[in-house]
Design an enzyme around this catalytic site. Structure first.
Site, PDB file in Angstrom:
ATOM      1  N   LEU A 286       0.869  -1.194   0.000  1.00  0.00           N
ATOM      2  CA  LEU A 286       0.000   0.000   0.000  1.00  0.00           C
ATOM      3  C   LEU A 286       0.890   1.223   0.000  1.00  0.00           C
ATOM      4  CD1 LEU A 286      -2.535  -0.695   2.903  1.00  0.00           C
ATOM      5  CD2 LEU A 286      -3.093  -0.657   0.476  1.00  0.00           C
ATOM      6  N   HIS A 287       0.661   2.131  -0.935  1.00  0.00           N
ATOM      7  CA  HIS A 287       1.405   3.386  -0.859  1.00  0.00           C
ATOM      8  C   HIS A 287       0.650   4.574  -1.440  1.00  0.00           C
ATOM      9  CE1 HIS A 287       2.233   2.374  -5.042  1.00  0.00           C
ATOM     10  NE2 HIS A 287       2.546   3.642  -5.226  1.00  0.00           N
ATOM     11  N   ARG A 288      -0.500   4.330  -2.095  1.00  0.00           N
ATOM     12  CA  ARG A 288      -1.210   5.447  -2.736  1.00  0.00           C
ATOM     13  C   ARG A 288      -1.724   6.430  -1.698  1.00  0.00           C
ATOM     14  NH1 ARG A 288      -0.413   5.373  -7.655  1.00  0.00           N
ATOM     15  NH2 ARG A 288      -0.070   3.278  -8.420  1.00  0.00           N
TER      16      ARG A 288
ATOM     17  N   ARG B   2       6.360   6.041   2.801  1.00  0.00           N
ATOM     18  CA  ARG B   2       5.215   6.946   2.958  1.00  0.00           C
ATOM     19  C   ARG B   2       4.194   6.385   3.964  1.00  0.00           C
ATOM     20  NH1 ARG B   2       3.213  10.136  -1.362  1.00  0.00           N
ATOM     21  NH2 ARG B   2       1.500  11.265  -0.453  1.00  0.00           N
TER      22      ARG B   2
ATOM     23  N   ASP C 157      -2.249  -1.731  -3.923  1.00  0.00           N
ATOM     24  CA  ASP C 157      -2.777  -0.572  -4.653  1.00  0.00           C
ATOM     25  C   ASP C 157      -1.780  -0.116  -5.720  1.00  0.00           C
ATOM     26  OD1 ASP C 157      -0.823   0.709  -3.147  1.00  0.00           O
ATOM     27  OD2 ASP C 157      -2.226   1.944  -2.000  1.00  0.00           O
TER      28      ASP C 157
END
Ligand code: UD1
Length: 363
Positions: free
Chosen positions: A204-206, A239, A283
């Site tokens: 997940l990074h969006r 992030r 994502d």
């Protein structure tokens, strides 16, 4: 022909690797590599150069992290003198990150031909920074190389002349196929004490997912249930790590013993991890494509995908971030409701070859 090639962020590295290798086969091309420095951690950048045999960048702009406007502007300011000094015939950009549009703009304003690899992909969601980067880069490119037919169709609909557009396959898949055997020897499963086919992988990074505690929390509700069935391995993007450490959700994750946060992995270990997983939840755009070739079920934790071929061939389910929907699809997949996908056309390991041949023919 002098070509300056641009990379900046992690997903760019596996795309540029086969193109840089292919240039070497022609004595008509002088290729320079510029790294903008958008990603700079050893585990987000250097490791990939080393593992994928990408030549050391000729120039590193070292822009680092910043707001979108500042990062894009800093890249432009730093790249313009480099382009002026080296006087390239062509600037080649890949993907959809801020480095892509920033260097693309510099090139066209200097009258240098711009080539975009992975053109035409559209999520039709303009709240995604990458969608803006894709639309703008395509609008100013002279040659556009697409990975799937939807890319060609989108570009034609946007009025790009057909003679600029080429369906060539997928350079990220060139890299995957080349490195698959090497990745098979990785000891990542024993390192994390995992049984093949007995765990899930999560990435997940969006911003839409990891910058919003409400959405992150909905995803976490689903993960809490999945990790009761099997370990969920989560190589965490800087992030997401930064956000979790400032939210109480970080404390909640610590109480889920089977949701295992690990440092970002190198290319070969991550490829082995995906190849051996029961399923992947993500994502990321590239991972939707890689799981298609690996024939591993992929649940995309977004409301849309710019890579519709992955859903058409059946490997990818776009499930969004609703807890019940994630769980329902997860159960279908683990209970056998998932068929082996077809391989998309031209995802055969020869995309970079086609690209370089067209560059030599057309420019
Ligand atoms: C960028 C791309 C995204 C791509 C992703 C892959 C844009 C708009 N986004 O998102 O399309 O899918 O890369 O990872 O270009 N950070 C570090 N170390 C690093 C890099 C980043 O700690 O080496 C941290 C910084 O706190 C930074 C944050 O991660 O502020 C986000 O980095 P940034 O490059 O702005 O975007 P990504 O989320 O990585």
């Amino acid at each position: 022909m002098k070509i300056i090639n641009i990379v900046g962020a992690r997903p760019n590295f596996m795309k540029i690797a086969p193109i840089m290798a292919e240039y070497k086969k022609s004595n008509r091309i002088e290729a320079l590599l510029v790294h903008t420095g958008q990603h700079y951690d050893e585990k987000m950048s250097d490791l990939f150069f080393h593992q994928l045999g990408i030549p050391k960048p000729d120039v590193n702009l070292e822009v680092g992290s910043n707001s979108h406007a500042c990062q894009t502007a800093e890249i432009m300011k730093a790249f313009e003198p480099v382009a002026l000094e080296h006087k390239p015939d062509v600037v080649l950009v890949v993907g959809d990150v801020n480095s892509t549009i920033a260097c693309g703009l510099v090139a066209v304003k200097l009258g240098v031909k711009l080539v975009h690899v992975e053109a035409g992909l559209r999520s039709f969601d303009r709240s995604m920074p990458e969608e803006i980067n894709r639309v703008l880069t395509d609008a100013i490119s002279d040659l556009l190389f697409c990975t799937e037919q939807s890319g060609v169709d989108n570009l034609r609909r946007e009025g790009i002349p057909g003679e600029k557009i080429f369906l060539v396959g997928n350079v990220m898949i060139d890299t995957l196929l080349k490195n698959r055997a090497k990745a098979a020897t990785s000891n990542v499963l024993s390192q994390f004490n995992l049984d093949s086919n007995g765990f899930a992988v999560l990435t997940l990074h969006r911003p839409a997912n990891v910058d919003d505690p409400v959405t992150f929390s909905r995803i976490l509700d689903a993960l809490e249930i999945i990790q009761n069935d099997m370990p969920v391995i989560f190589p965490i993007h800087p992030r997401a790590r930064k956000n979790l450490s400032s939210w109480s959700l970080g404390e909640r994750i610590k109480k889920l013993p089977n949701l295992r946060l690990i440092e970002p992995l190198g290319y070969l270990d991550f490829l082995k991890l995906m190849s051996s997983a029961k399923l992947v939840l993500t994502d990321s755009g590239g991972i939707q494509e890689e799981t298609t070739i690996l024939k591993i079920p992929c649940l995309t934790l977004r409301e849309n995908t710019e890579r519709p071929i992955t859903t058409q061939v059946g490997s990818n389910r776009v499930v969004g971030t609703d807890t019940d929907k994630i769980i329902e699809t997860y159960r279908q997949v683990v209970d056998g409701g998932w068929c082996e996908p077809q391989i998309p056309s031209l995802w055969d390991g020869h995309a970079a070859e086609r690209i370089v041949k067209i560059l030599l023919d057309k420019l």
